[in-house]
Design an enzyme around this catalytic site. Structure first.
Site, mmCIF file in Angstrom:
data_model
loop_
_atom_site.group_PDB
_atom_site.id
_atom_site.type_symbol
_atom_site.label_atom_id
_atom_site.label_comp_id
_atom_site.label_asym_id
_atom_site.label_seq_id
_atom_site.Cartn_x
_atom_site.Cartn_y
_atom_site.Cartn_z
ATOM 1 N N ASN A 174 0.924 -1.140 0.000
ATOM 2 C CA ASN A 174 0.000 0.000 0.000
ATOM 3 C C ASN A 174 0.964 1.190 0.000
ATOM 4 O OD1 ASN A 174 -2.639 0.996 2.372
ATOM 5 N ND2 ASN A 174 -2.456 1.412 0.222
ATOM 6 N N ASN A 176 -6.466 10.228 0.263
ATOM 7 C CA ASN A 176 -6.602 9.162 -0.728
ATOM 8 C C ASN A 176 -6.073 9.624 -2.086
ATOM 9 O OD1 ASN A 176 -7.865 7.046 0.786
ATOM 10 N ND2 ASN A 176 -9.785 8.215 0.759
ATOM 11 N N CYS A 189 -5.496 5.676 8.231
ATOM 12 C CA CYS A 189 -4.851 4.754 7.287
ATOM 13 C C CYS A 189 -3.872 3.897 8.080
ATOM 14 C CB CYS A 189 -4.121 5.525 6.193
ATOM 15 S SG CYS A 189 -3.298 4.436 5.025
ATOM 16 N N GLY A 190 -4.156 2.610 8.186
ATOM 17 C CA GLY A 190 -3.348 1.709 9.020
ATOM 18 C C GLY A 190 -1.970 1.464 8.456
ATOM 19 N N GLU A 242 -10.704 0.221 -2.024
ATOM 20 C CA GLU A 242 -10.662 1.349 -1.091
ATOM 21 C C GLU A 242 -11.409 2.565 -1.622
ATOM 22 O OE1 GLU A 242 -7.227 2.620 1.011
ATOM 23 O OE2 GLU A 242 -6.191 0.724 0.665
ATOM 24 N N CYS A 295 -4.606 -2.928 2.794
ATOM 25 C CA CYS A 295 -5.288 -1.881 3.565
ATOM 26 C C CYS A 295 -5.226 -2.297 5.037
ATOM 27 C CB CYS A 295 -6.736 -1.756 3.096
ATOM 28 S SG CYS A 295 -7.708 -0.573 4.043
ATOM 29 N N GLY A 296 -4.540 -1.503 5.850
ATOM 30 C CA GLY A 296 -4.343 -1.865 7.259
ATOM 31 C C GLY A 296 -5.622 -1.813 8.063
HETATM 32 N N1 LIG Z 1 -9.163 4.547 1.593
HETATM 33 C C1 LIG Z 1 -9.343 4.620 3.014
HETATM 34 C C2 LIG Z 1 -8.186 5.243 3.731
HETATM 35 C C3 LIG Z 1 -6.891 4.489 3.561
HETATM 36 C C4 LIG Z 1 -6.846 3.152 4.274
HETATM 37 C C5 LIG Z 1 -5.486 2.544 4.191
HETATM 38 N N2 LIG Z 1 -5.070 2.063 2.937
HETATM 39 C C6 LIG Z 1 -5.148 1.621 5.334
HETATM 40 O O1 LIG Z 1 -4.070 0.987 5.256
HETATM 41 O O2 LIG Z 1 -5.855 1.571 6.339
HETATM 42 C C7 LIG Z 1 -10.607 5.436 3.355
HETATM 43 O O3 LIG Z 1 -11.023 6.284 2.548
HETATM 44 O O4 LIG Z 1 -11.148 5.220 4.435
#
Ligand SMILES: N[C@@H](CCC[C@H](N)C(=O)O)C(=O)O
Length: 286
Positions: free
Chosen positions: A14, A75, A84-85, A215, A224-225
């Site tokens: 990511n 984003n 964002c994890g 996402e 995605c964390g």
């Molecule tokens: N797209 C998500 C935010 C990003 C999440 C991320 N990739 C993760 O690792 O948590 C949103 O709009 O909530």
């Protein structure tokens, strides 16, 4: 933005453009973020991490006593997300890389509150140590009849909020989610007024799943964390092992196209996520 320094990093693929802005001087418009994240005409990334002192940003000034640094996450389409994890691990890796922090514990301010991060020392051969984030508690606000639909297939789903919104659907085969060029549909209408991240999950073994994710604001990503945490929470509930009921912490392994994350849920509801994060490049915008 010409002349602005940037870095590139990723956590389980990511990937993020990191923009150091310690004193909060940059105007980072949605159009600029989208241009930076463009994989053909820009640097290319799933999102942008602006690194700013909490005290220098009105959004985070209230957290400045607890966390010196604020992760201003965007984003790829320029939209703002609460959390964002993978990003917070990459953000912590950057702080160490830049000499703002040392391996060990630190706090990072996010739009979803202050997150505690533990950065392990690098191995003797230079392999970067893993990074663990206290992701806080999941909320499960319902409804019970949530569904996710892609083309002609629909699945029941669980609404999990990890600071940001997720819909988690267990499927027979990850290929059934299709190309994921477009956002999957969710029903009933109105559950996600700000959009949603959608996870598709299959069992891989004991306390072990694999997932794909679409996402909000970035499309299908390699990891995605927050999504992995939402998936682990759904898998733990599905197995009847809610730590609040059993009094025992439980750990779940989540495989994503870009790597592996390990998620642990504790009896007090806290969720910890552990995984890698690396910086791969630095440069200057022309
Ligand atoms: N797209 C998500 C935010 C990003 C999440 C991320 N990739 C993760 O690792 O948590 C949103 O709009 O909530």
């Amino acid at each position: 933005m010409s002349g602005t320094a940037f870095l590139k990093g990723h956590g389980t693929q990511n990937d993020f453009v990191i923009v150091p802005d310690p004193d909060g001087e940059l105007e980072l418009s949605a159009a600029t973020v989208a241009a930076l994240c463009d994989r053909r005409a820009g640097i290319g990334a799933d999102g942008v991490l602006r690194v700013v002192r909490s005290a220098a940003d009105p959004v985070a000034a209230g957290m400045a006593e607890q966390a010196e640094w604020f992760m201003d996450y965007r984003n790829a389409d320029g939209s703002i997300a609460e959390m964002c994890g993978n990003g917070v691990r990459v953000f912590a890796r950057y702080l160490v890389h830049a000499g703002h922090a040392k391996p060990g514990e630190l706090s990072v301010a996010t739009r979803a509150g202050v997150k505690r991060v533990r950065i392990a020392e690098d191995a003797a051969d230079g392999t970067p140590g893993g990074i663990t984030v206290d992701m806080g508690r999941a909320l499960l606000p319902g409804p019970d009849d949530l569904t996710v639909t892609v083309d002609e297939r629909s699945w029941p789903a669980l609404n999990v909020n990890m600071g940001n919104p997720h819909a988690v659907a267990f499927v027979a085969d990850l290929a059934h989610a299709g190309h994921l060029y477009d956002a999957p549909a969710t029903a009933p209408a109105g559950v996600y007024p700000q959009g949603v991240n959608v996870e598709f999950v299959v069992d891989r073994g004991e306390r072990h799943v694999a997932m794909r994710v679409h996402e909000r604001g970035s499309g299908e990503t390699r990891s995605c964390g927050t999504g992995a945490c939402a998936v682990a929470v759904a898998a733990i509930r599905r197995a009847g092992l809610d730590p609040a009921d059993t009094g025992r912490a439980v750990s779940w392994t989540v495989d994503l196209p870009g790597g592996r994350l390990v998620i642990e849920e504790f009896p007090d509801g806290r969720i910890e996520m552990t995984g890698p994060a690396v910086i791969v490049a630095e440069g200057v915008l022309v």
